[in-house]
Design an enzyme around this catalytic site. Structure first.
Site, short mmCIF file in Angstrom:
data_model
loop_
_atom_site.label_atom_id
_atom_site.label_comp_id
_atom_site.label_asym_id
_atom_site.label_seq_id
_atom_site.Cartn_x
_atom_site.Cartn_y
_atom_site.Cartn_z
CG ASP A 113 -90.65 66.41 22.30
OD1 ASP A 113 -90.47 65.05 22.68
OD2 ASP A 113 -91.34 66.78 21.36
CG ASP A 172 -92.59 59.64 19.90
OD1 ASP A 172 -93.59 58.75 19.90
OD2 ASP A 172 -92.15 60.35 18.75
NE ARG A 244 -88.77 59.11 14.54
CZ ARG A 244 -89.29 59.44 13.53
NH1 ARG A 244 -89.04 59.16 12.45
NH2 ARG A 244 -90.46 60.76 13.74
#
Length: 393
Positions: A113, A172, A244
C-alpha cells in the site's frame, strides 16, 4: 416565432438543470477548511507518540493510526488538496507536517500500500512544491514496493500474513501502481513502468468476470503463476461484487490508460463504469450498498467511500473518452454526497462525509466516517472543475 421561442426555453431549462446538478466547489472547500481545522484541533489534543493520522470515529472518539497503516497518506493528501485549491500557506505548512510523519515508510517493504501512503502524501506535495526531498522519497518508496514483485507469477504480492492464501493479489493493488509510474518518469528507469504494466495486464486477464465485475482476491501459485483460486476477503461472497473493489478497478485502469496509452485499459475502465452505473442494485442516489450482491439490500449498509472513488475516476474517464456522460454521472454522485451524506458542520470530529463501510465481514467501520472517503471526495471536487484534468494530465 413560437417554435423558436420554445427552443430557446428548452435550451435555458436544460442549462439551468445542468447547472443545478453541479456542486458548488468553492462552498464545499469552505466547508472542508472548517472541518479540517476542527480535525487538526482534535489531533493536537489527543495525538501522541506513533499515532499520526486520523482514520475514523470509534466509540465517539477520533481514531488515529500509525504511519505504517495503509490509510496514513490520505489526511496529508487532503491537506495538500486544500493548499492546491486555496493557495493558503497555512494548509501547505500542515500538509508538510503530516507528510513528514510518513517519511520512514519509504523503506517499508512489508506492505503493498505504499502508493496510498506515499503517493497520496509525498506525491501531491512534489507536484505542488517540486521539493527534491519529496522526489527522493517517492523513488525509494517505489524501490521498496518493487521488492514485492516477483517474475513468477508477475504481480505485486498483497499479503503474507493470512494463512488461507499463498500469493494473494487484491484489486485494491491497482491503486498503488501510480507510484511506480511516477518513479519511472522521475528517474527514467523503465523497470518501475514494466512492473506496473505486467501487474495491470495480469489483473485485467484474471480478476474480472464476464460482466466486468471484479473478484477481490486472486491467489496465485508462485511456482508456475497459475491461479489457485478467485475469492474475497472483504466482500459478501467469493462471487459477489464488493462495491469498493469495483471502484478501485475503475480508478486503477483509468489511471493506467493515462500512464500508458494502452486502449485495453481504457476499454476495461468503460466496461467497469457500465457495470457500476447500470447496476440494478445501485440506488437512485448513486451511492452503492457495500456489496452489490448482499441479499440484505435494501437493509444493507452503504459505502460512501465507493461512491467518492467512483466519482473521481469518472471525471478522469470523461477526459480520456471525451464522453460527457461520465462527467454527468460523476456530478450526480457528488451532488448526492454533498446533499445526503455530508457530516454536520463543526461536528463529527472534522470528517466531511458519513456512512462509509470499511470491512463488513469483520464488523469493522460500519456506517462510519472514514478518511479515504473524504480524500476522494476532495479529489473529485477538484477534478470536477473544467479543464483541471486536461491541465494536470
Amino acid at each position: 416565432m413560437q417554435k423558436f421561442f420554445i427552443i430557446v426555453v428548452l435550451i435555458v431549462v436544460s442549462c439551468l438543470k445542468a447547472k443545478s446538478q453541479k456542486v458548488n466547489v468553492k462552498d464545499e472547500f469552505q466547508f472542508a477548511q472548517g472541518q479540517l481545522s476542527l480535525m487538526l484541533n482534535e489531533i493536537d489534543q489527543i495525538s501522541a507518540g506513533k499515532l499520526v493520522s486520523p482514520r475514523t470515529i470509534e466509540n465517539g472518539r477520533l481514531k488515529m493510526t500509525d504511519a505504517g497503516n495503509w490509510t496514513s497518506g490520505f489526511f496529508p493528501g487532503m491537506l495538500w488538496y486544500l493548499y492546491e485549491f486555496t493557495g493558503d500557506d497555512r494548509w501547505k505548512i500542515e500538509a508538510q507536517r503530516f507528510t513528514n510523519y510518513l517519511k520512514g515508510q519509504q523503506y517499508n517493504k512489508g506492505t503493498h500500500d505504499l502508493g496510498f501512503m506515499i503517493y497520496g502524501s509525498f506525491g501531491h506535495g512534489y507536484k505542488l512544491t517540486n521539493d527534491s526531498s519529496y522526489r527522493t522519497v517517492l523513488v525509494n518508496a517505489a524501490k521498496s514496493l518493487s521488492t514485492r514483485f516477483h517474475q513468477v507469477p508477475g504481480l505485486i504480492q498483497s499479503w503474507e500474513h493470512l494463512p488461507q492464501f499463498t500469493y494473494p493479489v487484491i484489486i485494491d493493488n491497482m491503486m498503488n501502481l501510480e507510484l511506480l509510474f511516477e518513479a519511472s518518469k522521475i528517474t527514467g528507469d523503465s523497470s518501475f513502468y514494466k512492473i506496473a504494466v505486467k501487474h495491470a495486464d495480469l489483473t485485467l486477464k484474471n480478476a474480472f468476470r464476464k460482466d466486468y465485475s471484479s473478484y477481490h482476491v486472486i491467489d496465485y501459485d508462485p511456482k508456475d503463476g497459475s491461479v489457485i483460486k478467485k475469492t474475497t476477503h472483504q466482500g459478501f461472497a467469493d462471487e459477489s461484487s464488493w462495491a469498493r473493489g469495483q471502484a478501485w478497478g475503475l480508478y486503477g485502469f483509468t489511471m493506467c490508460f493515462r500512464e500508458t496509452g494502452d486502449t485495453a485499459y481504457l476499454n476495461l475502465a468503460r466496461h467497469i463504469a457500465k457495470f457500476i452505473l447500470n447496476n440494478p442494485k445501485i440506488p437512485k442516489d448513486m451511492v452503492p450498498y457495500w456489496d452489490y450482491d448482499d441479499p440484505a439490500i435494501p437493509l444493507s449498509p452503504k459505502d460512501v467511500s465507493a461512491a467518492a472513488i467512483t466519482a473521481s475516476a469518472l471525471f478522469e474517464l470523461a477526459v480520456h473518452t471525451q464522453d460527457d456522460y461520465y462527467k454527468q454521472k460523476a456530478q450526480q454522485i457528488l451532488k448526492s454526497l454533498s446533499k445526503r451524506y455530508k457530516a454536520n458542520k463543526n461536528e463529527d470530529k472534522g470528517f466531511l462525509l458519513l456512512h462509509s463501510t470499511g470491512h463488513k465481514p469483520y464488523n469493522s467501520e460500519i456506517d462510519a466516517p472514514i478518511i479515504y472517503a473524504d480524500y476522494y471526495y476532495l479529489e473529485a471536487l477538484i477534478r470536477s472543475q473544467d479543464n483541471h484534468l486536461k491541465e494536470r494530465y
